[in-house]
Scaffold this motif. Structure first.
Motif, mmCIF file in Angstrom:
data_model
loop_
_atom_site.group_PDB
_atom_site.id
_atom_site.type_symbol
_atom_site.label_atom_id
_atom_site.label_comp_id
_atom_site.label_asym_id
_atom_site.label_seq_id
_atom_site.Cartn_x
_atom_site.Cartn_y
_atom_site.Cartn_z
ATOM 1 N N GLY A 51 5.502 -8.354 13.762
ATOM 2 C CA GLY A 51 5.143 -9.653 13.214
ATOM 3 C C GLY A 51 3.789 -9.752 12.549
ATOM 4 N N ARG A 52 3.168 -8.629 12.282
ATOM 5 C CA ARG A 52 1.873 -8.655 11.594
ATOM 6 C C ARG A 52 2.093 -8.393 10.109
ATOM 7 N NH1 ARG A 52 -2.222 -8.678 15.712
ATOM 8 N NH2 ARG A 52 -3.584 -9.252 14.002
ATOM 9 N N THR A 53 1.116 -8.771 9.290
ATOM 10 C CA THR A 53 1.218 -8.599 7.847
ATOM 11 C C THR A 53 0.199 -7.565 7.389
ATOM 12 O OG1 THR A 53 1.873 -10.907 7.640
ATOM 13 C CG2 THR A 53 1.160 -9.804 5.631
ATOM 14 N N PRO A 54 0.651 -6.325 7.150
ATOM 15 C CA PRO A 54 -0.286 -5.298 6.705
ATOM 16 C C PRO A 54 -0.471 -5.325 5.187
ATOM 17 C CG PRO A 54 1.852 -4.316 7.135
ATOM 18 C CD PRO A 54 1.969 -5.776 7.462
ATOM 19 N N GLN A 55 -1.685 -5.042 4.755
ATOM 20 C CA GLN A 55 -1.990 -4.895 3.340
ATOM 21 C C GLN A 55 -2.675 -3.550 3.175
ATOM 22 O OE1 GLN A 55 -4.379 -8.015 1.707
ATOM 23 N NE2 GLN A 55 -4.108 -7.305 -0.383
ATOM 24 N N VAL A 56 -2.086 -2.680 2.352
ATOM 25 C CA VAL A 56 -2.557 -1.300 2.229
ATOM 26 C C VAL A 56 -3.340 -1.113 0.936
ATOM 27 C CG1 VAL A 56 -1.844 1.115 2.103
ATOM 28 C CG2 VAL A 56 -0.565 -0.484 3.535
ATOM 29 N N SER A 57 -4.442 -0.414 1.053
ATOM 30 C CA SER A 57 -5.207 0.021 -0.115
ATOM 31 C C SER A 57 -5.609 1.478 0.117
ATOM 32 C CB SER A 57 -6.431 -0.865 -0.329
ATOM 33 O OG SER A 57 -7.285 -0.821 0.782
ATOM 34 N N GLN A 58 -6.095 2.101 -0.921
ATOM 35 C CA GLN A 58 -6.502 3.496 -0.799
ATOM 36 C C GLN A 58 -7.995 3.598 -1.057
ATOM 37 O OE1 GLN A 58 -3.823 6.117 -2.744
ATOM 38 N NE2 GLN A 58 -4.797 7.951 -1.932
ATOM 39 N N ASP A 59 -8.659 4.416 -0.236
ATOM 40 C CA ASP A 59 -10.093 4.669 -0.368
ATOM 41 C C ASP A 59 -10.270 6.176 -0.471
ATOM 42 O OD1 ASP A 59 -12.836 4.544 -0.372
ATOM 43 O OD2 ASP A 59 -13.008 4.179 1.779
ATOM 44 N N GLY A 60 -10.345 6.678 -1.677
ATOM 45 C CA GLY A 60 -10.372 8.125 -1.872
ATOM 46 C C GLY A 60 -9.042 8.711 -1.447
ATOM 47 N N LEU A 61 -9.082 9.644 -0.504
ATOM 48 C CA LEU A 61 -7.844 10.245 0.004
ATOM 49 C C LEU A 61 -7.307 9.510 1.227
ATOM 50 C CD1 LEU A 61 -8.826 14.027 -0.292
ATOM 51 C CD2 LEU A 61 -7.437 12.676 -1.874
ATOM 52 N N ASP A 62 -8.051 8.557 1.733
ATOM 53 C CA ASP A 62 -7.658 7.814 2.935
ATOM 54 C C ASP A 62 -6.952 6.515 2.574
ATOM 55 O OD1 ASP A 62 -8.890 9.739 4.567
ATOM 56 O OD2 ASP A 62 -10.823 8.717 4.394
ATOM 57 N N PHE A 63 -6.214 5.984 3.543
ATOM 58 C CA PHE A 63 -5.541 4.703 3.394
ATOM 59 C C PHE A 63 -6.182 3.698 4.338
ATOM 60 C CE2 PHE A 63 -2.409 7.886 2.201
ATOM 61 C CZ PHE A 63 -1.967 7.391 0.978
ATOM 62 N N VAL A 64 -6.322 2.483 3.860
ATOM 63 C CA VAL A 64 -6.882 1.384 4.644
ATOM 64 C C VAL A 64 -5.768 0.357 4.821
ATOM 65 C CG1 VAL A 64 -8.622 -0.424 4.725
ATOM 66 C CG2 VAL A 64 -9.154 1.774 3.642
ATOM 67 N N ILE A 65 -5.443 0.058 6.073
ATOM 68 C CA ILE A 65 -4.420 -0.946 6.372
ATOM 69 C C ILE A 65 -5.134 -2.144 6.980
ATOM 70 C CG2 ILE A 65 -2.264 -1.447 7.574
ATOM 71 C CD1 ILE A 65 -1.886 1.631 7.863
ATOM 72 N N ASP A 66 -5.236 -3.211 6.187
ATOM 73 C CA ASP A 66 -5.827 -4.454 6.682
ATOM 74 C C ASP A 66 -4.713 -5.284 7.297
ATOM 75 O OD1 ASP A 66 -8.618 -4.281 6.073
ATOM 76 O OD2 ASP A 66 -8.078 -4.407 3.965
ATOM 77 N N VAL A 67 -4.943 -5.740 8.500
ATOM 78 C CA VAL A 67 -3.932 -6.467 9.259
ATOM 79 C C VAL A 67 -4.406 -7.901 9.440
ATOM 80 C CG1 VAL A 67 -2.535 -6.472 11.349
ATOM 81 C CG2 VAL A 67 -3.414 -4.308 10.445
ATOM 82 N N LYS A 68 -3.660 -8.821 8.865
ATOM 83 C CA LYS A 68 -4.046 -10.233 8.929
ATOM 84 C C LYS A 68 -3.765 -10.818 10.299
ATOM 85 C CE LYS A 68 -3.274 -11.059 4.059
ATOM 86 N NZ LYS A 68 -2.600 -11.875 3.068
ATOM 87 N N GLN A 69 -4.440 -11.918 10.557
ATOM 88 C CA GLN A 69 -4.214 -12.681 11.788
ATOM 89 C C GLN A 69 -2.769 -13.187 11.760
ATOM 90 O OE1 GLN A 69 -6.782 -16.045 11.942
ATOM 91 N NE2 GLN A 69 -6.474 -16.383 14.109
#
Length: 84
Positions: A51-69
């Motif tokens: 039930g969470r809403t992930p938003q994915v972005s890329q930072d160089g070779l890494d991935f950043v998954i921001d998880v909203k409230q």
């Protein structure tokens, strides 16, 4: 914002750390950092199923998954203060 750094780790560690973050921060946003596409896909799947809403972005070779409230947490917070 809370941050879970799972970069450089192999599955299932990033997935387990994501589940721990969901449990530790049930009503708060957080960020998960991973270093491969499989960990990113697994993390997004786990978060979505819970039930969470992930938003994915890329930072160089890494991935950043921001998880909203979660939406229910926002509603609870608004109700606690009497706002509607």
């Amino acid at each position: 914002m809370h941050e879970v750094d799972a970069r450089g780790l192999s599955c299932p560690e990033p997935a387990l750390m994501t589940v721990e973050a969901i449990n530790e921060f049930p009503n708060e946003p957080f960020r998960v950092l991973v270093s491969n596409a499989t960990s990113k896909q697994n993390g997004v799947e786990i978060l979505t199923k819970r039930g969470r809403t992930p938003q994915v972005s890329q930072d160089g070779l890494d991935f950043v998954i921001d998880v909203k409230q979660p939406v229910h947490a926002i509603v609870l917070w608004q109700n606690r203060d009497g706002a509607r």
